[in-house]
Design an enzyme around this catalytic site. Structure first.
Site, PDB file in Angstrom:
ATOM      1  N   LYS A   1       0.621  -1.170  -0.111  1.00  0.00           N
ATOM      2  CA  LYS A   1       0.369  -0.013   0.210  1.00  0.00           C
ATOM      3  C   LYS A   1       0.869   1.426   0.275  1.00  0.00           C
ATOM      4  O   LYS A   1       0.951   1.503   1.342  1.00  0.00           O
ATOM      5  CB  LYS A   1      -1.057   0.216   1.126  1.00  0.00           C
TER       6      LYS A   1
ATOM      7  N   GLY B   1       7.003   5.453   7.913  1.00  0.00           N
ATOM      8  CA  GLY B   1       6.046   6.049   8.081  1.00  0.00           C
ATOM      9  C   GLY B   1       6.740   7.445   9.250  1.00  0.00           C
ATOM     10  O   GLY B   1       7.432   6.987   9.954  1.00  0.00           O
ATOM     11  N   SER B   2       5.008   8.126   9.692  1.00  0.00           N
ATOM     12  CA  SER B   2       5.892   8.846  10.321  1.00  0.00           C
ATOM     13  C   SER B   2       4.899   7.881  12.444  1.00  0.00           C
ATOM     14  O   SER B   2       4.816   6.738  11.801  1.00  0.00           O
ATOM     15  CB  SER B   2       4.646   9.720  10.930  1.00  0.00           C
ATOM     16  N   THR B   3       5.927   8.501  13.236  1.00  0.00           N
ATOM     17  CA  THR B   3       5.529   7.701  14.606  1.00  0.00           C
ATOM     18  C   THR B   3       4.174   8.156  14.512  1.00  0.00           C
ATOM     19  O   THR B   3       3.555   6.703  15.523  1.00  0.00           O
ATOM     20  CB  THR B   3       6.609   8.368  15.614  1.00  0.00           C
TER      21      THR B   3
ATOM     22  N   THR C   1       1.340   7.272  13.498  1.00  0.00           N
ATOM     23  CA  THR C   1       1.275   6.567  12.598  1.00  0.00           C
ATOM     24  C   THR C   1       1.280   5.339  12.406  1.00  0.00           C
ATOM     25  O   THR C   1       0.781   3.956  12.663  1.00  0.00           O
ATOM     26  CB  THR C   1       1.133   6.451  10.428  1.00  0.00           C
ATOM     27  N   GLY C   2       2.425   4.996  13.358  1.00  0.00           N
ATOM     28  CA  GLY C   2       3.152   3.808  13.542  1.00  0.00           C
ATOM     29  C   GLY C   2       2.535   3.899  14.723  1.00  0.00           C
ATOM     30  O   GLY C   2       2.616   2.118  15.237  1.00  0.00           O
TER      31      GLY C   2
ATOM     32  N   GLU D   1       9.711   1.636  11.069  1.00  0.00           N
ATOM     33  CA  GLU D   1      10.225   2.085  10.863  1.00  0.00           C
ATOM     34  C   GLU D   1       9.821   4.190  10.241  1.00  0.00           C
ATOM     35  O   GLU D   1       9.310   4.373   9.673  1.00  0.00           O
ATOM     36  CB  GLU D   1      11.376   2.326   9.775  1.00  0.00           C
TER      37      GLU D   1
ATOM     38  N   GLU E   1       9.742  16.310  15.074  1.00  0.00           N
ATOM     39  CA  GLU E   1      10.463  16.329  13.299  1.00  0.00           C
ATOM     40  C   GLU E   1      10.433  16.855  12.818  1.00  0.00           C
ATOM     41  O   GLU E   1       8.655  17.008  12.861  1.00  0.00           O
ATOM     42  CB  GLU E   1      10.049  14.865  12.713  1.00  0.00           C
TER      43      GLU E   1
END
Ligand code: ADP
Length: 500
Positions: A192, A245-247, A249-250, A268, A399
């Site tokens: 995706k 991706g971003s933290t 979303t993680g 990651e 970030e």
């Protein structure tokens, strides 16, 4: 005919001539989406509508997961010898080389990486796949010493169905960084790609089939994160999430895994990577060039961007002057112009996000240098350099994912390490230091999964050999790169055969 190096007109003409195929790729072919929902993909360069892409919904996701599962169960890939998998992956890499310019152009149009950089980076994409092919046989089963009456076998099996959810900052490279090792380990994969830049990866998925990857082993679904990504992450028949991706979303993916079926997680996430400069770090001009490249490359949209520059007292003033001169001289330009070194950000949303962060100046930071924008596109943002007096300032802690860095001063190695480790992240760090004993000691104290000494940090450290890094803190979880990164897409099974 008068041959000349392609200029902006030539690249624009090539971009306009591209055939856009935005359909999902499922079970070995492009298929019509089952959803009627669409989302707009805009050019990062000038904001024009490139295509209105399918926002794959539940029926599309179910179909892709079913195809991936069926391929896995049939064993057409999962039970193949690693040598055969390596062979197919090498053919895949050759086709990526063949279509390198198309892939680069699609990425440039969609996320704004300057064309000189995307075409320059194209050969590296195929190398990611070759590196995975080379280590396909490096997840061996082990015969474990046991009593004579038993055979103890440590078996390594592929995870099963892996959903790879990938970002826009280096679409092809990071996408391959997630799918190539998962394929090498024998998994079936559903990709995706980011909704901001999915087209190159959709094209690339079809190349894998052309290379001989069996149907259903690699599938790709265009769609938004909040729709297609979420459906995959919550799906009961997906075994593993491979994410960059971003933290934020993680963290959501962890939540979805816990709400559904305890998927294995390879996440990651964000970074706020320090560049530590010690007083014997080298020639000031060379250092300043490298430090600036370390945070402006790809307009700062790199997870390993060295956006916190930490400088030893002894060379602080001289180095700061050199940094200010360089950042002030930087200008942005159009992505399709081959003379552009600094392109626009990937989207207007990202540009606004960075602008909002810049508006937080004043809480312990002061602007010391600003470049200029000159291309005129909607997503350009000038590089910014700040001096930071307060380690807790938001520009130091959060970030930004834009061409922005802070500079902080340290008195000794202890303070350097404390500042370097002083955020919630722990992805990458760069150390500039002429004293090997000191740099070795420092590296072992840094909370960073990837550390580069005396060179600019690269997004794909696999270039340097089969090494893996594991992010610290809120930069993620799992091993990335090399043999351990491939093995992370396997799971261990302990099997004891009692013979008597
Ligand atoms: P970036 O801003 O670096 O792209 P994001 O975390 O926003 O980082 O996006 C990375 C990937 O995660 C993209 O493919 C995006 O579509 C996907 N994504 C975003 N939100 C979600 C979500 N809620 N569930 C699943 N995937 C998501």
């Amino acid at each position: 005919m008068n041959k000349h190096a392609p200029d902006v007109e030539d690249w624009s003409a090539k971009a306009a001539a591209l055939q856009i195929d935005d359909r999902p790729f499922i079970d070995g072919e492009r298929v019509e989406p089952l959803t009627d929902q669409r989302f707009d993909a805009l050019s990062a360069d000038d904001g024009h509508l490139i295509a209105s892409l399918p926002d794959c919904g539940e029926a599309d996701v179910d179909r892709a997961v079913a195809a991936a599962r069926a391929a896995f169960q049939r064993g057409v890939w999962s039970d193949q010898s690693p040598t055969e998998r390596g062979r197919v992956l090498r053919r895949f890499a050759d086709l990526i080389d063949r279509d390198g310019e198309t892939l680069a152009l699609l990425d440039t149009m969609q996320m704004g990486m300057p064309i000189a950089q995307s075409t320059g980076a194209a050969p590296g994409a195929a190398e990611i796949v070759r590196a995975a092919a080379d280590i396909a046989d490096k997840a061996p089963d082990l015969l474990i010493p046991s009593a004579a009456s038993a055979i103890a076998l440590q078996i390594r099996r592929p995870q099963g169905v892996v959903a790879a959810i990938t970002p826009w900052n280096y679409p092809v490279h990071v996408g391959l960084g997630r799918i190539a090792p998962a394929l090498a380990a024998g998994n079936s994969v559903i990709l995706k790609p980011s909704e901001i830049a999915p087209l190159a990866l959709l094209h690339l998925t079809a190349l894998a089939s052309e290379a001989g990857l069996p149907d259903g082993v690699l599938n790709a679904l265009p769609g938004r994160g909040s729709v297609t990504g979420k459906l995959l992450a919550l799906h009961a028949d997906v075994d593993c999430l491979a994410f960059t991706g971003s933290t934020a979303t993680g963290l959501m993916l962890m939540h979805y895994a816990s709400q559904s079926n305890m998927k294995a997680l390879q996440l990651e996430c964000g970074g706020k990577s320090p560049q530590l400069v010690f007083d014997d770090g080298g020639d000031i001009d060379a250092l300043a060039d490298a430090l600036v490249q370390g945070f402006v490359h790809n307009s700062g949209q790199i997870c390993v961007a060295g956006s916190r520059i930490l400088v030893a007292d002894a060379l602080y003033d001289r180095l700061m002057a050199a940094l200010i001169a360089r950042v002030s001289a930087l200008t942005t330009g159009r992505a399709l112009d081959p003379t552009t070194m600094l392109g626009p950000l990937a989207s207007t949303v990202q540009r606004e996000r960075v602008a909002r962060m810049l508006a937080k100046v004043g809480d312990g930071t002061a602007l010391v240098a600003r470049g200029t924008t000159q291309g005129g596109g909607p997503n350009e943002i000038a590089p910014h350099l700040f001096e930071a007096h307060d380690p807790a300032a938001s520009l130091v802690q959060e970030e930004i994912f834009g061409p922005v860095a802070t500079v902080q001063r340290f008195r000794d190695a202890e303070e350097a390490v404390r500042l370097a480790n002083g955020t919630r992240y722990g992805l990458s760090a760069t150390v500039w230091c002429g004293d090997f004993a000191l740099s070795h000691r420092i590296v072992r104290q840094l909370r960073a999964g990837f550390v580069t000494v005396n060179a600019i940090a690269r997004p794909q450290p696999a270039d340097e050999g089969p090494m893996a890094g594991e992010p610290f803190g809120m930069s993620g979880t799992g091993a990335f790169g090399g043999i351990a990164g491939m093995q992370a897409y396997t799971r261990l099974q302990a099997a004891t055969f009692h013979l008597a």
